[in-house]
Design a protein around this motif. Structure first.
Motif, mmCIF file in Angstrom:
data_model
loop_
_atom_site.group_PDB
_atom_site.id
_atom_site.type_symbol
_atom_site.label_atom_id
_atom_site.label_comp_id
_atom_site.label_asym_id
_atom_site.label_seq_id
_atom_site.Cartn_x
_atom_site.Cartn_y
_atom_site.Cartn_z
ATOM 1 N N LEU A 72 -29.524 10.330 -31.299
ATOM 2 C CA LEU A 72 -29.897 10.309 -32.714
ATOM 3 C C LEU A 72 -28.710 10.478 -33.656
ATOM 4 C CD1 LEU A 72 -33.106 12.558 -32.618
ATOM 5 C CD2 LEU A 72 -33.000 10.058 -32.804
ATOM 6 N N ARG A 76 -28.139 7.659 -36.082
ATOM 7 C CA ARG A 76 -29.285 7.469 -36.978
ATOM 8 C C ARG A 76 -29.435 8.617 -37.970
ATOM 9 N NH1 ARG A 76 -35.352 7.654 -34.454
ATOM 10 N NH2 ARG A 76 -36.481 8.298 -36.340
ATOM 11 N N ILE A 77 -29.080 9.833 -37.513
ATOM 12 C CA ILE A 77 -29.252 11.022 -38.353
ATOM 13 C C ILE A 77 -27.909 11.736 -38.482
ATOM 14 C CG2 ILE A 77 -30.529 13.179 -38.637
ATOM 15 C CD1 ILE A 77 -32.723 12.008 -36.900
ATOM 16 N N GLU A 131 -37.403 9.731 -29.424
ATOM 17 C CA GLU A 131 -38.168 9.120 -30.518
ATOM 18 C C GLU A 131 -38.962 10.170 -31.302
ATOM 19 O OE1 GLU A 131 -40.598 6.265 -28.561
ATOM 20 O OE2 GLU A 131 -38.973 4.789 -28.309
ATOM 21 N N GLY A 171 -36.657 12.435 -33.325
ATOM 22 C CA GLY A 171 -36.113 11.667 -34.440
ATOM 23 C C GLY A 171 -37.122 11.481 -35.556
ATOM 24 N N ASP A 172 -38.368 11.181 -35.174
ATOM 25 C CA ASP A 172 -39.412 10.995 -36.184
ATOM 26 C C ASP A 172 -39.663 12.278 -36.970
ATOM 27 O OD1 ASP A 172 -39.694 8.386 -35.402
ATOM 28 O OD2 ASP A 172 -41.486 8.724 -34.180
#
Length: 391
Positions: free
Chosen positions: A224, A227-228, A332, A335-336
């Protein structure tokens, strides 16, 4: 109930002590507070006294990882003759903690035995080596159920009770008394938006041993990171696998995004939990998952594996946290949640509300109820959730 003897291969002061040991000692402290004489027989380790009194529990230590078992049986037998460190001990019941292997206390004690099992160890035995693992699993799955075929069993979750019945233990002899939880230390504010880190953060609270699979939490951080931005992983706890995990962080290129805090005191543990956004529990196997409730006390939801079994009891999937089936789903799901403040907050607050249902006092009351029944020659089954009981 006048006196009990507790048997466990470690105590909470042991470098590898964990949730199993904490459960037993918290129960012992609650029993001692009722006026019950409580003795804990366990292994000795560097720096530990042979005899010690903590929270009303008389602790007697001797032996190591494997020798703790025969030495405990010898001490019990000699104690009945008025000799050795357990002389004068006349328990009304014995709690024989089976962390894979039980003590087989009934071979030496004349008091009824309650076999405490947190979870099965089938998935963990391979770590001990092929030969030891096969012998250990045979003892746990075949020998112990046969030897204890008339004894009361005690476990900490409904899934663990199901595991025991799968091994041939009668459901009518399996009592479930869930873990409690201590209150958040007075000096630590309960987690909310004001205590959270400014950067996205995930936390793991665990012993650092292979079956806890901390590598999967590190894979989450690695997966992640792009993405983050700013994502950080805090690892709370220690264990013999720690150096391997530090090396793995280097291999993944995330050493700068992981902080290994090691063993910390209760104040610091809760402080770190209050700062986190999401708690990750990637363990291969759990009996209950005490860390789930401790994170929940700070409004932090947990993401863990459905296959761990015990987490299906401590986490209400989709309500107080999330259960997933594999490492890909773990990445996932975390991350969500990190990306959705509202969803994270709703899960966290429901988790916080549920955490208030658990206390060590209630756990102690439940075990007291089971021990009292056993001392009377009775058996207890199902979930034991008693009201407060006078000593």
């Amino acid at each position: 109930m006048r006196e009990v003897l507790l048997l466990c291969w470690r105590d909470t002061g042991h470098p590898q002590g964990g949730g199993s040991e904490r459960y037993l000692e918290q129960v012992g402290a609650q029993l001692a507070a009722r006026g019950v004489k409580v003795t804990l027989r366990t292994a000795r380790y560097p720096g530990a006294a042979r005899r010690e009194r903590i929270d009303g529990i008389d602790i007697s230590r001797a032996g190591g990882r494997y020798t703790v078992y025969p030495r405990a049986l010898a001490a019990i037998a000699l104690g009945r003759l008025g000799l050795g460190p357990l002389r004068g001990i006349r328990p009304d019941a014995v709690i024989d903690t089976q962390n894979g292997i039980p003590f087989f206390a009934r071979a030496a004690a004349d008091a009824p035995t309650v076999v405490l099992v947190h979870h099965g160890h089938r998935e963990q035995w391979p770590v001990a080596g092929r030969l030891v693992g096969r012998i250990g699993w045979w003892i746990e799955s075949r020998l112990s159920p046969r030897v204890h075929r008339d004894n009361q069993y005690l476990t900490v979750s409904l899934p663990s009770a199901e595991e025991l019945t799968a091994l041939g233990v009668e459901g009518a002899r399996i009592a479930v008394v869930r873990n409690g939880a201590e209150s958040v230390p007075a000096r630590v504010p309960a987690g909310d938006d004001s205590t959270r880190t400014a950067h996205p953060s995930i936390v793991v609270l665990s012993r650092l041993v292979p079956h806890k699979q901390i590598e999967d939490a590190m894979a989450v951080a690695a997966g992640l990171r792009a993405r983050i931005p700013g994502l950080h992983l805090d690892v709370i706890g220690d264990g013999w696998w720690a150096d391997n995990l530090r090396a793995h962080a280097d291999e993944l290129g995330i050493a700068d995004a992981v902080t290994f805090h090691g063993h910390v005191d209760e104040h610091r543990k809760h402080e770190l939990l209050s700062r986190a956004w999401v708690h990750v529990m990637p363990s291969r196997k759990e009996g209950w998952g005490l860390a789930v409730i401790e994170a929940a006390q700070h409004g932090v939801p947990t993401v863990g594996y459905r296959s761990s079994r015990g987490l299906t009891d401590s986490i209400v999937d989709g309500v107080t946290g999330l259960l997933v089936d594999d490492p890909v789903q773990l990445v996932e799901a975390v991350g969500d949640l990190l990306a959705d403040h509202e969803a994270r907050t709703v899960l966290g607050e429901k988790a916080r509300a549920r955490s208030r249902e658990f206390s060590w006092e209630q756990t102690g009351n439940g075990v007291y109820e089971v021990l009292s029944a056993v001392a009377r020659g009775e058996r207890v089954s199902g979930l034991v959730a008693p009201a407060l009981v006078e000593p």
